[in-house]
Enzyme design. Structure first.
Site, PDB file in Angstrom:
ATOM      1  N   GLU A   1       0.670  -1.425  -0.023  1.00  0.00           N
ATOM      2  CA  GLU A   1      -0.006   0.116  -0.086  1.00  0.00           C
ATOM      3  C   GLU A   1       0.880   1.149  -0.093  1.00  0.00           C
ATOM      4  O   GLU A   1       0.591   2.194  -0.836  1.00  0.00           O
ATOM      5  CB  GLU A   1      -1.065  -0.054   1.073  1.00  0.00           C
ATOM      6  CG  GLU A   1      -1.660   1.437   1.388  1.00  0.00           C
ATOM      7  CD  GLU A   1      -1.716   1.743   3.070  1.00  0.00           C
ATOM      8  OE1 GLU A   1      -1.409   2.800   3.163  1.00  0.00           O
ATOM      9  OE2 GLU A   1      -2.145   0.730   3.657  1.00  0.00           O
TER      10      GLU A   1
ATOM     11  N   GLU B   1      10.374   1.611   2.436  1.00  0.00           N
ATOM     12  CA  GLU B   1       8.886   1.433   3.127  1.00  0.00           C
ATOM     13  C   GLU B   1       8.999   0.061   3.949  1.00  0.00           C
ATOM     14  O   GLU B   1       8.165   0.192   5.107  1.00  0.00           O
ATOM     15  CB  GLU B   1       7.888   1.259   2.065  1.00  0.00           C
ATOM     16  CG  GLU B   1       7.728   2.429   1.086  1.00  0.00           C
ATOM     17  CD  GLU B   1       7.405   3.588   2.010  1.00  0.00           C
ATOM     18  OE1 GLU B   1       6.525   3.509   2.826  1.00  0.00           O
ATOM     19  OE2 GLU B   1       8.137   4.816   1.390  1.00  0.00           O
TER      20      GLU B   1
END
Length: 265
Positions: A135, A208
């Site tokens: 995401e 991330e």
């Protein structure tokens, strides 16, 4: 499970099987005719999952016509159902694209707010936060918008009323809304390119997810945007207690696992 193809709107990815079908939830409030600007007859939707981000056209018959008509098709889409959603004072239409299996749910009403949401099935039997990492990663630049962080650009420059992305145990959603038509479709173009055609370079996952870093004293430590976010979540008593309650009643299902990711996993 996709294969690359090329065409008149550039390089795109084509769905390779029904089992990998994506689910696209699109909620348009206020003006139902907005839908016509997304599914232009000038592009071949049968070849691409998201060709509606190509140049727009208003030559398609008004989408609002299928709310009351008995037509079973709309362009290259099959109309699966029409029904009222009385709690939201809306009329709903459920459609499926004939070739890709992409599904659209349209809610038409007189609300001034216009909202869309791209939604994907992302069940994860493990609590490693893979869907949460993805995401974040897809919002770190895409094919048409190769920016480092287009999400921040949108947040700062758009007149949006809502802009977010969330990961649940069984799905990941990318919603945005605006009361300004031009801004609304700009949000949709950028978000659509992000979720369907992200760059996903290796360094994005290192940024991330997690990576090993050395501090000024040469001491190693694990770092990462999602990793540190979830460490913060697990430092909250309320969050940990809520997770324990969920696990106790959802044993043996994907809802037992923490969709955000357990730092220990």
């Amino acid at each position: 499970q996709t294969r690359k193809t090329t065409g008149h709107v550039g390089s795109r990815y084509k769905l390779s099987s029904e089992s990998n079908r994506m689910f696209f939830l699109c909620i348009f409030c206020c003006c139902p005719s907005y839908m016509t600007t997304c599914f232009s007859p000038s592009v071949q939707l049968v070849d691409y999952a998201v060709c509606f981000f190509a140049p727009l056209s208003l030559t398609q018959p008004p989408f609002s016509a299928i709310l009351s008509a008995m037509n079973d098709t709309y362009g290259d889409f099959s109309v699966l159902a029409r029904f009222a959603v009385s709690d939201y004072h809306s009329q709903a239409v459920h459609l499926r694209h004939n070739k890709t299996g992409l599904e659209v749910l349209h809610l038409a009403n007189d609300e001034s707010e216009n909202l869309f949401s791209f939604a994907f099935r992302t069940p994860n039997p493990r609590g490693n936060g893979a869907a949460h990492i993805l995401e974040h990663s897809v919002l770190c630049g895409s094919e048409r918008y190769p920016l480092k962080d287009p999400f921040i650009r949108l947040s700062n420059q758009s007149v949006k009323t809502y802009l977010n992305a969330m990961t649940y145990p069984d799905r990941t959603v990318f919603p945005a809304s605006s009361i300004v038509k031009a801004d609304y479709f700009n949000l949709m173009r950028v978000y659509g390119d992000a979720v369907f055609f992200p760059r996903l370079a290796p360094e994005i996952f290192m940024q991330e997810a997690h990576r090993l870093e050395l501090d000024e004293h040469g001491e190693p430590s694990l770092q990462g945007v999602v990793y540190n976010e979830m460490k913060g979540s697990y430092s909250s008593f309320e969050a940990v207690a809520a997770d324990c309650a969920m696990r106790s009643v959802m044993r043996g299902s994907v809802y037992e696992k923490d969709s955000g990711g357990d730092p220990l996993e």
